[in-house]
Design a protein around this motif. Structure first.
Motif, PDB file in Angstrom:
ATOM      1  N   PRO A   1       0.687  -0.971   0.056  1.00  0.00           N
ATOM      2  CA  PRO A   1       0.343   0.125   0.019  1.00  0.00           C
ATOM      3  C   PRO A   1       1.034   1.344   0.127  1.00  0.00           C
ATOM      4  N   PHE A   2       0.486   2.350  -0.801  1.00  0.00           N
ATOM      5  CA  PHE A   2       1.141   3.410  -0.598  1.00  0.00           C
ATOM      6  C   PHE A   2       0.704   4.817  -0.294  1.00  0.00           C
ATOM      7  N   ARG A   3      -0.567   4.726  -0.500  1.00  0.00           N
ATOM      8  CA  ARG A   3      -1.771   5.532  -0.100  1.00  0.00           C
ATOM      9  C   ARG A   3      -3.158   5.909   0.125  1.00  0.00           C
ATOM     10  N   ILE A   4      -3.768   6.544   1.563  1.00  0.00           N
ATOM     11  CA  ILE A   4      -5.057   5.594   1.576  1.00  0.00           C
ATOM     12  C   ILE A   4      -6.260   6.928   0.407  1.00  0.00           C
ATOM     13  N   ALA A   5      -6.954   5.732  -0.200  1.00  0.00           N
ATOM     14  CA  ALA A   5      -8.017   6.361  -1.125  1.00  0.00           C
ATOM     15  C   ALA A   5      -9.177   6.679   0.092  1.00  0.00           C
ATOM     16  N   PRO A   6      -9.436   7.971  -0.301  1.00  0.00           N
ATOM     17  CA  PRO A   6     -10.506   9.072   0.099  1.00  0.00           C
ATOM     18  C   PRO A   6     -11.084   8.916   0.126  1.00  0.00           C
ATOM     19  N   SER A   7     -13.046   8.838   1.345  1.00  0.00           N
ATOM     20  CA  SER A   7     -13.719   8.147   0.908  1.00  0.00           C
ATOM     21  C   SER A   7     -14.811   9.299   0.372  1.00  0.00           C
ATOM     22  N   ILE A   8     -15.419   7.784  -0.651  1.00  0.00           N
ATOM     23  CA  ILE A   8     -16.871   8.732  -1.392  1.00  0.00           C
ATOM     24  C   ILE A   8     -17.868   8.315  -1.195  1.00  0.00           C
ATOM     25  N   ALA A   9     -19.323   8.756  -1.315  1.00  0.00           N
ATOM     26  CA  ALA A   9     -20.384   8.114  -1.467  1.00  0.00           C
ATOM     27  C   ALA A   9     -20.331   7.292  -2.166  1.00  0.00           C
ATOM     28  N   GLY A  10     -20.622   6.248  -1.925  1.00  0.00           N
ATOM     29  CA  GLY A  10     -20.469   4.751  -2.560  1.00  0.00           C
ATOM     30  C   GLY A  10     -19.312   3.805  -2.469  1.00  0.00           C
ATOM     31  N   ALA A  11     -18.452   4.383  -2.190  1.00  0.00           N
ATOM     32  CA  ALA A  11     -17.140   4.175  -2.321  1.00  0.00           C
ATOM     33  C   ALA A  11     -16.088   4.360  -0.476  1.00  0.00           C
ATOM     34  N   VAL A  12     -16.331   3.794   0.227  1.00  0.00           N
ATOM     35  CA  VAL A  12     -16.112   4.167   1.347  1.00  0.00           C
ATOM     36  C   VAL A  12     -14.958   3.424   2.037  1.00  0.00           C
ATOM     37  N   THR A  13     -13.953   3.791   2.590  1.00  0.00           N
ATOM     38  CA  THR A  13     -12.664   3.467   2.456  1.00  0.00           C
ATOM     39  C   THR A  13     -11.908   3.795   3.521  1.00  0.00           C
TER      40      THR A  13
ATOM     41  N   VAL B   1     -21.254  14.492   4.927  1.00  0.00           N
ATOM     42  CA  VAL B   1     -20.473  14.275   4.666  1.00  0.00           C
ATOM     43  C   VAL B   1     -19.523  13.514   5.878  1.00  0.00           C
ATOM     44  N   LEU B   2     -18.192  12.672   4.891  1.00  0.00           N
ATOM     45  CA  LEU B   2     -17.565  11.831   4.773  1.00  0.00           C
ATOM     46  C   LEU B   2     -17.213  11.927   5.234  1.00  0.00           C
ATOM     47  N   ALA B   3     -16.542  11.170   6.707  1.00  0.00           N
ATOM     48  CA  ALA B   3     -14.765  10.970   7.479  1.00  0.00           C
ATOM     49  C   ALA B   3     -13.830  10.566   6.991  1.00  0.00           C
ATOM     50  N   GLN B   4     -12.918  11.549   6.948  1.00  0.00           N
ATOM     51  CA  GLN B   4     -11.894  10.990   5.553  1.00  0.00           C
ATOM     52  C   GLN B   4     -11.155  10.217   6.625  1.00  0.00           C
TER      53      GLN B   4
END
Length: 330
Positions: free
Chosen positions: A108-120, A307-310
């Motif tokens: 893993p190189f980087r954290i993908a931000p969370s968006i609606a329908g694709a929470v990370t 608003v999704l928590a990042q």
């Protein structure tokens, strides 16, 4: 697909060994594009790995000296393994000793931000929001090879958020690496994923809504003037184009629609002053609908208002937490 592979590799690497189809079945080992050892990580990541293959899989962490440290075994047929690790820590998944029994090398190189329908993200026991990545290891389907190279992979990685380039059936026009065309369903998926990438960029303050608006303007001009090639020829040296399109997820939408980089421009055929065909106009119109839906979500008009928590590190910090991807960590 080259662009897609480049973008997803900013977040993670799946190095999958493979072999050729010719008589000698030459083996191609999995190689990570980094020194195979862990870095002193500052950004945590929780990973969920499902073993959907027909083999039990042993999991190894690569320590700070490059040694494999056994961390557990995932039973075959839907076994699940979870682990909190850090950005910049590589892992190896294997079925036995030796490189020929490696299924996957993952970093893993980087954290993908969370968006609606694709929470990370998830909330840990301490109340902190940390990044999450989920993927499944599957047996490579019979008769399928890699799109670039025409090789038989040792396994297949199923990742809904950061998907791999899909395999192609052996003997198709795409299994030699010389042709990157794809079917309409793949085009639709590529447009959808590129719009999700625009939303990820917007979630961390990179003006995704400006990218979507500019992209809609370009595509509308193409549809309104199908007989004028100047609207299908976008200059790479234009500052606004580079900032809002070329250096963002919007570039993926153009590539999915058949734009190619030629002589300092992104162009969409046919050439010779010929009119754009009805099928191409329909594809562009369909893509505009997807982009417009993404724009409404970013503007707060198409989502649920939450608003999704990042997750920590979702602001773009890369390997080991030092520097932004796109800078020193590329």
């Amino acid at each position: 697909y080259n662009w897609h592979a480049t973008i997803t590799s900013l977040y993670r690497i799946y190095a999958i060994p493979s072999h050729a189809l010719d008589g000698d079945r030459k083996f191609h080992p999995a190689i990570l594009p980094m020194h195979p050892s862990s870095e002193r990580g500052q950004v945590p990541l929780h990973i969920y790995v499902t073993n959907a293959t027909s083999h039990d899989i042993d999991v190894y962490w690569i320590d700070y000296k490059g040694n494999e440290v056994h961390k557990g075994r995932i039973p075959k047929r839907r076994g699940v393994w979870t682990q909190t690790t850090f950005i910049g820590h590589p892992w190896t998944f294997r079925t036995g000793e030796g490189e020929e029994n490696v299924l996957l090398k993952y970093a893993p190189f980087r954290i993908a931000p969370s968006i609606a329908g694709a929470v990370t993200s998830r909330t840990d026991s301490g109340g902190n929001t940390e990044g999450v990545q989920r993927f499944a290891l599957r047996d490579a389907p019979e008769g399928y090879v890699t799109r670039m190279g025409g090789l038989v992979p040792m396994c297949w990685v199923d990742d809904e958020i950061l998907p791999e380039v899909p395999l192609t059936r052996r003997g198709s026009s795409n299994d030699s690496g010389s042709n990157n065309s794809f079917a309409s369903s793949e085009r639709s998926d590529a447009v959808q994923w590129s719009c999700q990438q625009i939303q990820r960029e917007d979630a961390i303050g990179h003006r995704g809504n400006a990218s979507a608006k500019r992209l809609l303007q370009y595509l509308e001009n193409v549809c309104l003037h199908p007989d004028d090639p100047k609207y299908r020829r976008l200059r790479l040296g234009n500052r606004i184009f580079r900032e809002t399109i070329y250096d963002t997820g919007a570039r993926g939408v153009l590539l999915a629609l058949g734009f190619e980089e030629l002589y300092g421009h992104m162009e969409c055929g046919p050439g010779g002053g010929r009119m754009l065909g009805h099928d191409r106009i329909r594809d562009i119109s369909d893509a505009m609908e997807v982009v417009n839906r993404a724009l409404k979500v970013m503007e707060g008009n198409g989502g649920d208002g939450i608003v999704l928590a990042q997750p920590e590190g979702g602001d773009g910090f890369g390997r080991a937490g030092f520097g932004h991807a796109g800078g020193m960590n590329l």
